[in-house]
Design an enzyme around this catalytic site. Structure first.
Site, mmCIF file in Angstrom:
data_model
loop_
_atom_site.group_PDB
_atom_site.id
_atom_site.type_symbol
_atom_site.label_atom_id
_atom_site.label_comp_id
_atom_site.label_asym_id
_atom_site.label_seq_id
_atom_site.Cartn_x
_atom_site.Cartn_y
_atom_site.Cartn_z
ATOM 1 N N PRO A 39 -0.408 -8.219 3.845
ATOM 2 C CA PRO A 39 -0.292 -9.104 2.672
ATOM 3 C C PRO A 39 0.631 -8.523 1.610
ATOM 4 O O PRO A 39 0.692 -7.318 1.413
ATOM 5 C CB PRO A 39 -1.731 -9.196 2.138
ATOM 6 C CG PRO A 39 -2.581 -8.755 3.250
ATOM 7 C CD PRO A 39 -1.769 -7.792 4.070
ATOM 8 N N THR A 40 1.307 -9.398 0.923
ATOM 9 C CA THR A 40 2.173 -9.006 -0.177
ATOM 10 C C THR A 40 1.309 -8.337 -1.246
ATOM 11 O O THR A 40 0.215 -8.798 -1.552
ATOM 12 C CB THR A 40 2.841 -10.252 -0.802
ATOM 13 O OG1 THR A 40 3.422 -11.006 0.249
ATOM 14 C CG2 THR A 40 3.891 -9.870 -1.809
ATOM 15 N N GLY A 41 1.790 -7.254 -1.798
ATOM 16 C CA GLY A 41 1.064 -6.576 -2.861
ATOM 17 C C GLY A 41 0.122 -5.502 -2.359
ATOM 18 O O GLY A 41 -0.459 -4.776 -3.152
ATOM 19 N N CYS A 42 -0.058 -5.361 -1.041
ATOM 20 C CA CYS A 42 -0.908 -4.297 -0.491
ATOM 21 C C CYS A 42 -0.066 -3.053 -0.292
ATOM 22 O O CYS A 42 1.008 -3.107 0.258
ATOM 23 C CB CYS A 42 -1.525 -4.716 0.850
ATOM 24 S SG CYS A 42 -2.844 -5.889 0.680
ATOM 25 N N VAL A 43 -0.613 -1.934 -0.736
ATOM 26 C CA VAL A 43 0.105 -0.669 -0.560
ATOM 27 C C VAL A 43 -0.418 0.078 0.629
ATOM 28 O O VAL A 43 -1.448 -0.152 1.148
ATOM 29 C CB VAL A 43 0.020 0.212 -1.825
ATOM 30 C CG1 VAL A 43 0.863 -0.367 -2.923
ATOM 31 C CG2 VAL A 43 -1.411 0.383 -2.276
#
Length: 111
Positions: free
Chosen positions: A107-111
């Site tokens: 997912p976008t925003g997961c580091v």
């Protein structure tokens, strides 16, 4: 890149453990990945995994946690659409871990 054998098929995963080819997904693969995390998938886990797969099919994006919580709350109710419930199911991060089991991109925003 890592390759695993699932049901006699070689499947490629990226450096974070996500599928490189989304069409390689299967329930057996999800179970295999969850076992690596010492997690047995129960019906509530599958509810979230299947929700994510439907969401991705509709929007072509894996939702970040904030959107995941909001959308699950809309469709499954407040008792399931909250971070506490989702973290109980997926302790390594509901969006990140559940998307990996669902065969979706990180997912976008997961580091």
């Amino acid at each position: 890149m890592r390759t695993i054998d699932c049901a006699g098929k070689k499947i490629e995963l990226d450096e974070d453990g996500y599928l490189t080819n989304l069409n390689d997904w299967s329930e057996d693969l999800a179970k295999m990945l969850s076992k690596e995390d010492n997690l047995d998938l129960s019906e509530p886990h599958w509810e979230v995994i299947n929700f994510l797969r439907s969401y991705y099919q509709q929007y072509q994006i894996a939702p970040m946690i904030k959107i995941l919580v909001k959308e699950i709350k809309k469709t499954m109710g407040a008792d399931k659409g909250n971070t506490k419930y989702l973290y109980q199911l997926f302790p390594d991060g509901p969006a990140k871990q559940a998307c990996r089991y669902a065969g979706l991109p990180k997912p976008t925003g997961c580091v």
